[in-house]
Scaffold this active site. Sequence first.
Site, PDB file in Angstrom:
ATOM      1  N   LYS A  60      -4.870   1.739   2.888  1.00 53.93           N
ATOM      2  CA  LYS A  60      -5.287   1.397   1.526  1.00 53.93           C
ATOM      3  C   LYS A  60      -6.520   2.138   0.999  1.00 53.93           C
ATOM      4  O   LYS A  60      -6.479   2.649  -0.114  1.00 53.93           O
ATOM      5  CB  LYS A  60      -5.456  -0.129   1.458  1.00 53.93           C
ATOM      6  CG  LYS A  60      -5.989  -0.696   0.179  1.00 53.93           C
ATOM      7  CD  LYS A  60      -6.088  -2.221   0.291  1.00 53.93           C
ATOM      8  CE  LYS A  60      -6.937  -2.614   1.462  1.00 53.93           C
ATOM      9  NZ  LYS A  60      -7.266  -4.011   1.591  1.00 53.93           N
ATOM     10  N   HIS A 188      -8.856 -11.385   8.309  1.00 51.46           N
ATOM     11  CA  HIS A 188      -9.674 -10.319   7.728  1.00 51.46           C
ATOM     12  C   HIS A 188     -10.813 -11.030   7.024  1.00 51.46           C
ATOM     13  O   HIS A 188     -10.605 -11.704   6.032  1.00 51.46           O
ATOM     14  CB  HIS A 188      -8.854  -9.475   6.738  1.00 51.46           C
ATOM     15  CG  HIS A 188      -9.541  -8.190   6.361  1.00 51.46           C
ATOM     16  ND1 HIS A 188     -10.814  -8.158   5.874  1.00 51.46           N
ATOM     17  CD2 HIS A 188      -9.120  -6.912   6.425  1.00 51.46           C
ATOM     18  CE1 HIS A 188     -11.160  -6.892   5.646  1.00 51.46           C
ATOM     19  NE2 HIS A 188     -10.156  -6.122   5.973  1.00 51.46           N
ATOM     20  N   GLU A 264      -8.055  -3.512  12.241  1.00 56.73           N
ATOM     21  CA  GLU A 264      -7.500  -2.769  11.103  1.00 56.73           C
ATOM     22  C   GLU A 264      -8.608  -2.124  10.280  1.00 56.73           C
ATOM     23  O   GLU A 264      -8.817  -2.478   9.127  1.00 56.73           O
ATOM     24  CB  GLU A 264      -6.725  -3.736  10.186  1.00 56.73           C
ATOM     25  CG  GLU A 264      -5.678  -4.573  10.853  1.00 56.73           C
ATOM     26  CD  GLU A 264      -5.194  -5.712   9.943  1.00 56.73           C
ATOM     27  OE1 GLU A 264      -5.818  -5.976   8.892  1.00 56.73           O
ATOM     28  OE2 GLU A 264      -4.191  -6.335  10.307  1.00 56.73           O
TER      29      GLU A 264
HETATM   30  C1  LIG Z   1      -7.974  -3.603   3.055  1.00 60.35           C
HETATM   31  C2  LIG Z   1      -7.522  -4.132   4.358  1.00 60.35           C
HETATM   32  C3  LIG Z   1      -8.034  -3.611   5.552  1.00 60.35           C
HETATM   33  C4  LIG Z   1      -9.146  -2.590   5.601  1.00 60.35           C
HETATM   34  O1  LIG Z   1     -10.353  -3.235   5.402  1.00 60.35           O
HETATM   35  P1  LIG Z   1     -11.754  -2.452   5.522  1.00 60.35           P
HETATM   36  O2  LIG Z   1     -12.741  -3.463   5.125  1.00 60.35           O
HETATM   37  O3  LIG Z   1     -11.680  -1.282   4.627  1.00 60.35           O
HETATM   38  O4  LIG Z   1     -11.915  -2.063   6.957  1.00 60.35           O
HETATM   39  C5  LIG Z   1      -7.522  -4.086   6.737  1.00 60.35           C
HETATM   40  N1  LIG Z   1      -6.553  -5.023   6.754  1.00 60.35           N
HETATM   41  C6  LIG Z   1      -6.036  -5.547   5.636  1.00 60.35           C
HETATM   42  C7  LIG Z   1      -4.974  -6.571   5.739  1.00 60.35           C
HETATM   43  C8  LIG Z   1      -6.511  -5.137   4.405  1.00 60.35           C
HETATM   44  O5  LIG Z   1      -6.019  -5.665   3.285  1.00 60.35           O
END
Ligand SMILES: *Cc1c(COP(=O)(O)O)cnc(C)c1O
Length: 396
Positions: A60, A188, A264
């Site tokens: 993303k 997250h 992630e």
């Molecule tokens: C956006 C997102 C990430 C990446 O998050 P960062 O804060 O950029 O490391 C990881 N997992 C999911 C499900 C996300 O939506």
Amino acid sequence: MTKSPVRRTRFIDPFQPAEIRRLVKEFGSPLLILDCERVRVQFRKLRKALPGVDLHYALKPMPHPSVVHTVIAEGGFLDLATTGEVQLVERLGVAPERCIHTHPIKREQDILNAMKFGVRTFVADNPDEVRKFARHGASAELLLRVSFRSPGAVCDLSRKFGCDPEDLLALARLAADLGIGVRGLSFHVGSQAMDSAKHVEALHACAKLMAAARREKLGAFDTLDIGGGFPIDYAQPVQDISRFCAPLRTALAKLPQRVRVIAEPGRYIVGPSAIGVASVMGRARREGHWWYYLDDGLYGSYSGQLYDHARYPVEPLRDSAERLPSVLAGPTCDSIDVIAENLMLPELKAGDLIVGRAMGAYTWASASEFNFFPKATVVAVNGKPGDTGSVTAFPL
Ligand SMILES: *Cc1c(COP(=O)(O)O)cnc(C)c1O
């Protein structure tokens, strides 16, 4: 003992002024210069800070082929969330076993597209979404996303997604009743976290929930996905990653041996790996100050200042001792399109270059072409090991 020779790769630093000028000459302006060598460095630093954790780069923040290739070449994995991301990595020839799909809310067609590519692991956070997998039998397995609110994070991602910890076992029971395999849990805590306290709290809570689910024989529950959120320096510096992860390492060491842990990271991998380069299109003196109008702005690469609440360190490429309070504005006719005011800058003229640092994450990805100002061209440098000076412009 013979000393092994130090292997030096000739690696071009594309963030050096002479290289920036050369790339602008070749590819025009505005540019986003993406340095794959820095992607490698970030990936390795995080891997060292989180030993034993499989790193799934979340596409993303910067869905660029060179980042995907670089992460895969480093032995990394990918985190996909949309059909578009699935199609991108499929086109790049990535093995589907290296990918998971983590969007908690998907159309049937998104699930089918990902499964057709070969993705097996998906995320769900509510009963309706779990039921979508009933017809897929053993060909799909789930991570159930749990929500831990994080009002301290710059971007709290646990408000929009995730099931309450109290509801998790009921959701796991539903999956078990429907014959859906549950691999484990995910969370997250929010992006650009200040410290890892929330990660640690979520990890402990998930470890307890996984043990309870295993006792009830609700599924394998042998995978824990600790998400992203790892912070980087913008105008404000943050803890270095090893220190940030130290409490996490302690918490991870207490997990049962069989639990596979994945993360992630998005921002941490790509944020510091790119700079934005814009040119002054023209200038005007307004109320005693110079206003400089750039060919990139809040509707372009600087969109992260709105959506991502980031403040990129910006500097002119040409320096001078005398500096005056100045305004940097984007190119569009909208009055909101101002990058920075009261910035101390040397007197600039049309054609001068402005460099924004730490602009790899949530910048180009969220840029639009409002007013028909084209998005910055992404130029990826140092893309393949051994091919250190390679440059690819994107879209190809
Ligand atoms: C956006 C997102 C990430 C990446 O998050 P960062 O804060 O950029 O490391 C990881 N997992 C999911 C499900 C996300 O939506």
